[in-house]
Write a protein that holds these residues in place. Structure first.
Motif, PDB file in Angstrom:
ATOM      1  N   LEU A 342       1.398   9.492   8.550  1.00  0.00           N
ATOM      2  CA  LEU A 342       0.908   8.336   9.301  1.00  0.00           C
ATOM      3  C   LEU A 342       1.938   7.219   9.390  1.00  0.00           C
ATOM      4  N   GLN A 343       3.102   7.427   8.746  1.00  0.00           N
ATOM      5  CA  GLN A 343       4.165   6.416   8.724  1.00  0.00           C
ATOM      6  C   GLN A 343       3.648   5.073   8.189  1.00  0.00           C
ATOM      7  N   ILE A 344       2.875   5.154   7.112  1.00  0.00           N
ATOM      8  CA  ILE A 344       2.314   3.973   6.462  1.00  0.00           C
ATOM      9  C   ILE A 344       2.958   3.794   5.097  1.00  0.00           C
ATOM     10  N   ALA A 345       3.330   2.556   4.783  1.00  0.00           N
ATOM     11  CA  ALA A 345       3.799   2.189   3.444  1.00  0.00           C
ATOM     12  C   ALA A 345       2.906   1.072   2.927  1.00  0.00           C
ATOM     13  N   ILE A 346       2.511   1.177   1.667  1.00  0.00           N
ATOM     14  CA  ILE A 346       1.613   0.185   1.047  1.00  0.00           C
ATOM     15  C   ILE A 346       2.257  -0.250  -0.261  1.00  0.00           C
ATOM     16  N   LEU A 347       2.492  -1.536  -0.409  1.00  0.00           N
ATOM     17  CA  LEU A 347       3.088  -2.074  -1.631  1.00  0.00           C
ATOM     18  C   LEU A 347       2.089  -2.955  -2.356  1.00  0.00           C
ATOM     19  N   ARG A 348       1.884  -2.669  -3.630  1.00  0.00           N
ATOM     20  CA  ARG A 348       1.088  -3.529  -4.502  1.00  0.00           C
ATOM     21  C   ARG A 348       1.959  -3.940  -5.658  1.00  0.00           C
ATOM     22  N   THR A 349       2.103  -5.253  -5.881  1.00  0.00           N
ATOM     23  CA  THR A 349       2.805  -5.747  -7.056  1.00  0.00           C
ATOM     24  C   THR A 349       1.820  -6.527  -7.913  1.00  0.00           C
ATOM     25  N   GLY A 350       2.119  -6.634  -9.189  1.00  0.00           N
ATOM     26  CA  GLY A 350       1.243  -7.404 -10.057  1.00  0.00           C
ATOM     27  C   GLY A 350       1.176  -6.860 -11.457  1.00  0.00           C
ATOM     28  N   ASN A 351       0.177  -7.341 -12.180  1.00  0.00           N
ATOM     29  CA  ASN A 351      -0.001  -6.949 -13.564  1.00  0.00           C
ATOM     30  C   ASN A 351      -0.324  -5.470 -13.689  1.00  0.00           C
ATOM     31  N   GLN A 352      -0.131  -4.953 -14.888  1.00  0.00           N
ATOM     32  CA  GLN A 352      -0.565  -3.591 -15.170  1.00  0.00           C
ATOM     33  C   GLN A 352      -2.057  -3.509 -14.879  1.00  0.00           C
ATOM     34  N   PRO A 353      -2.499  -2.534 -14.077  1.00  0.00           N
ATOM     35  CA  PRO A 353      -3.921  -2.444 -13.738  1.00  0.00           C
ATOM     36  C   PRO A 353      -4.784  -2.247 -14.980  1.00  0.00           C
ATOM     37  N   SER A 354      -6.050  -2.587 -14.851  1.00  0.00           N
ATOM     38  CA  SER A 354      -6.991  -2.428 -15.954  1.00  0.00           C
ATOM     39  C   SER A 354      -7.343  -0.955 -16.153  1.00  0.00           C
ATOM     40  N   SER A 355      -8.076  -0.673 -17.202  1.00  0.00           N
ATOM     41  CA  SER A 355      -8.387   0.712 -17.554  1.00  0.00           C
ATOM     42  C   SER A 355      -9.273   1.395 -16.511  1.00  0.00           C
ATOM     43  N   ASP A 356      -9.996   0.618 -15.696  1.00  0.00           N
ATOM     44  CA  ASP A 356     -10.856   1.229 -14.679  1.00  0.00           C
ATOM     45  C   ASP A 356     -10.168   1.321 -13.315  1.00  0.00           C
ATOM     46  N   TRP A 357      -8.857   1.133 -13.296  1.00  0.00           N
ATOM     47  CA  TRP A 357      -8.081   1.200 -12.061  1.00  0.00           C
ATOM     48  C   TRP A 357      -8.177   2.588 -11.441  1.00  0.00           C
ATOM     49  N   ASP A 358      -8.439   2.640 -10.138  1.00  0.00           N
ATOM     50  CA  ASP A 358      -8.447   3.892  -9.385  1.00  0.00           C
ATOM     51  C   ASP A 358      -7.222   3.884  -8.481  1.00  0.00           C
TER      52      ASP A 358
END
Length: 391
Positions: A342-358
């Protein structure tokens, strides 16, 4: 007694200065109670927008500071606004600093928190590994490295007559050097003294040794400091801004695995290189065959390529990706999901995710919100609501 106390205190100060000067990252880990816990633990603890001053000494990675990609509306790139907003809401709950989405090289969605913006400089943690992997492809094209399976003993004089010289460039890319894990964050002279714990190519192990040593191999092969070669081979060519790398000591060698400070938006330039098989806005930065090679499953762990996680198999606790060609570049709390189909790029920056991170939720919302996305055929018992948006 006072004199004895003063001399004792002075001795303690001198000893502390010597420890810090010899290995500032070891001192930092000790202060944080992380000695012996490895680079991953250090990165996780510092992901919450650490100060660059905590990572010293550093060297400038020169960019060409070009303008960012053009911005267009989600509708122009057939992306559903409600899906993007849902992804942003989930990102916000997970203490994210930024969520940025591009499609076909255009910025289509941006959401920022904690006072950040596209140009905010962040510690990019393990994202720097993939830059080393890309630079390796350029070094091969430049004939500085002969071929991916070239033994590093040919390139690093200190290992020319050492059995560990049989480790190949490919072993380092595949996290299968077989070297033992170091006690503290690695400086190259420590890495070169590590014993072998397994035969090269037989054991996959996520550790800082392999990417850091790869950076040193690139430096040895090219005859240029790692930051200088990466600048001319990759970073400046994609228009990124000036960045900085942690050194293992004054005038020393660059770390690849941690201490990479760059504008968060510049990682989407790297994403474009990966999505376009080494091409950036019409410029062939890397030969087209190299990126597909990095995406081949490695021996010992079919869920990983060369410093990238392959998305065909879901990790425990995450939703399966909506399409099997997703791959992920990750470091600390940072994630870069890439969807070539799909020629899609997704960037997420930030803290280490929590234990319930999906780890599949954000990309799946956006993928399924693409109006031209064709979902896989429904399997018996599948929930149609997970296959067709807004059903």
């Amino acid at each position: 007694m006072k004199t004895l106390f003063k001399w004792t205190a002075l001795a303690v100060v001198v000893a502390a200065v010597l420890v810090i000067s010899r290995d500032p990252m070891y001192w930092l880990k000790e202060r944080m109670g992380l000695v012996g816990s490895g680079t991953a633990s250090l990165t996780a603890s510092l992901t919450a927008s650490p100060s660059a001053s905590a990572y010293a000494p550093r060297v400038v990675l020169q960019g060409s500071n070009q303008p960012p990609a053009p911005r267009v509306s989600p509708a122009e790139e057939q992306l559903d606004v409600a899906a993007l907003q849902s992804a942003a809401e989930y990102a916000e709950k997970q203490q994210s600093r930024a969520l940025i989405v591009t499609r076909h090289g255009y910025i289509v969605f941006e959401k920022y928190w904690q006072g950040s913006n596209l140009d905010t400089v962040v510690e990019s943690a393990g994202l720097g590994r993939v830059v080393a992997a890309l630079a390796t492809g350029v070094a091969i094209s430049d004939r500085k490295i002969g071929w991916p399976e070239e033994p590093i003993g040919y390139l690093v004089p200190a290992l020319s007559k050492d059995p560990r010289g049989e480790i190949t460039v490919g072993n380092l890319l595949h996290m299968s050097s077989g070297l033992a894990s170091p006690y503290s964050t690695g400086i190259i002279r420590q890495y070169l003294s590590l014993p072998s714990a397994a035969r090269p190519g037989e054991r996959w192990l996520d550790q800082a040794v392999d990417p850091d040593l790869l950076g040193y191999v690139i430096q040895s092969a090219t005859g240029q400091p790692y930051a200088e070669y990466v600048s001319q081979a990759i970073w400046a060519r994609v228009g990124a801004g000036d960045a900085s790398l942690l050194l293992d000591g004054p005038g020393g060698n660059a770390h690849v695995d941690t201490g990479f400070f760059a504008r968060q938006g510049d990682w989407l330039r790297v994403a474009e290189l990966l999505l376009q098989n080494g091409n950036y806005q019409g410029d062939e930065v890397i030969v087209p065959r190299w990126v597909p090679q990095l995406l081949q499953p490695v021996k010992g762990n079919p869920n990983y390529g060369s410093y990238v996680r392959l998305g065909a198999h879901a990790a425990p606790g995450m939703s399966p990706f909506a399409t099997n060609d997703v791959f992920v570049v990750e470091g600390g709390g940072n994630r870069m999901w890439l969807v070539p189909s799909l020629q899609i790029a997704i960037l997420r920056t930030g803290n280490q995710p929590s234990s319930d991170w999906d780890d599949g939720r954000i990309p799946n919302l956006i993928i399924r919100g693409a109006h031209d996305f064709i979902p896989p055929a429904a399997r018996p018992g599948a929930d149609i609501r997970q296959l067709v948006p807004n059903h």
